[in-house]
Design an enzyme around this catalytic site. Sequence first.
Site, PDB file in Angstrom:
ATOM      1  N   ASP A 196       0.869  -1.183   0.000  1.00 21.57           N
ATOM      2  CA  ASP A 196       0.000   0.000   0.000  1.00 21.57           C
ATOM      3  C   ASP A 196       0.905   1.232   0.000  1.00 21.57           C
ATOM      4  OD1 ASP A 196      -2.053   1.778   0.266  1.00 21.57           O
ATOM      5  OD2 ASP A 196      -3.020   0.736   1.935  1.00 21.57           O
ATOM      6  N   ASN A 204      -2.809  13.047  -3.523  1.00 20.74           N
ATOM      7  CA  ASN A 204      -3.926  13.535  -4.351  1.00 20.74           C
ATOM      8  C   ASN A 204      -4.449  14.877  -3.844  1.00 20.74           C
ATOM      9  OD1 ASN A 204      -4.061  11.436  -6.232  1.00 20.74           O
ATOM     10  ND2 ASN A 204      -5.368  10.176  -4.921  1.00 20.74           N
ATOM     11  N   ASP A 213      -1.795   9.922 -10.209  1.00 24.51           N
ATOM     12  CA  ASP A 213      -1.766   8.955 -11.315  1.00 24.51           C
ATOM     13  C   ASP A 213      -0.336   8.690 -11.786  1.00 24.51           C
ATOM     14  OD1 ASP A 213      -4.477   8.748 -11.203  1.00 24.51           O
ATOM     15  OD2 ASP A 213      -4.885   9.961 -12.983  1.00 24.51           O
ATOM     16  N   GLU A 239      -4.739   2.350  -4.212  1.00 23.68           N
ATOM     17  CA  GLU A 239      -3.285   2.345  -4.068  1.00 23.68           C
ATOM     18  C   GLU A 239      -2.792   1.020  -3.499  1.00 23.68           C
ATOM     19  OE1 GLU A 239      -4.871   4.440  -0.292  1.00 23.68           O
ATOM     20  OE2 GLU A 239      -5.431   4.250  -2.403  1.00 23.68           O
TER      21      GLU A 239
END
Length: 316
Positions: A196, A204, A213, A239
């Site tokens: 993770d 973000n 991204d 993720e």
Amino acid sequence: MLEDIYSKCPYPLDLFLDKLSSYILLNFDMDLTIRGFNKEFLETVKLVEAEIKDKSIADIFSSSSLQRVDFDSIKSYQRVKLCFKEDVIIDKLYHQYNSYFFNLEDGYYLIAEESTPEQGEIIEKISRLNNELANKTRELSRKNVKLEKAKQRIEELLKTDKLTALSNRRHFMDYFEKMIANAKRHSLPLSLVMSDLDHFKKINDNYGHSAGDRVLAAFGQLLLEETRQGDLASRIGGEEFTIILNGTPLKEAKNYAERIRKKVSNLEFEAIEAGITISMGITELKPKDDAESFLKRADKALYKAKNKGRNRVESL
């Protein structure tokens, strides 16, 4: 019609009377429009009687073969070879007919018999048909190859995560269950890595989804480069990632995961000030495991890494 020709024609019909029952007979008016015909003609062409009405000779025979006929200067019967149009004649190997034209007072008469080709013509025709068949076969083969490639491409798209180019969750689960069965059948080691990206939501929030991204895509590329044939790296969530290490015991899986963790910490992204780190949990298949228990234990190992401060590898 035969009686009409015989009674009106001053020419030597005895030349072909012995086989006249197999000949095509046609009668045209002075404008070369069909006025009458026999059953042999009907059996030769694709047309029905109603369709023949008002057809001209040019509707039946090819223009190139009609150029051989000099209608104006016919003073006795004239012998020529005529070719039916391909869309008119019923499918036959040869469309050419030996034809006799008669110019009588009330119009023209035609007697025709299918031309029997020489052996060389037959071989040439068959050769031409074989070439056409070979060309069509090659064309069909090329289309089949394109179709197969398109099918394979669609299958790849259905099992691939578009952003990272890794396998998606559905493909991961299918492959995961197969590898578990294979490992148990052949008594092989099998390890599962769950990972993770740490604090990915902050990336973000602080730098925008396009930056997030780019991070995901870069990590996907890293896993593709570090994954052996037979192993499988997948993106199973936003993720969240998994790596199936086929034939790999726990100790080697730890070394692999630690190498990935260090490479992730060395990744650099323009405009992202904070470093990128990853937490990873590892476990090895046990005899009583099924897909669910194996996956849950890897997930627990991942949370163990998170609870110990992240940016680390833990195992169970």
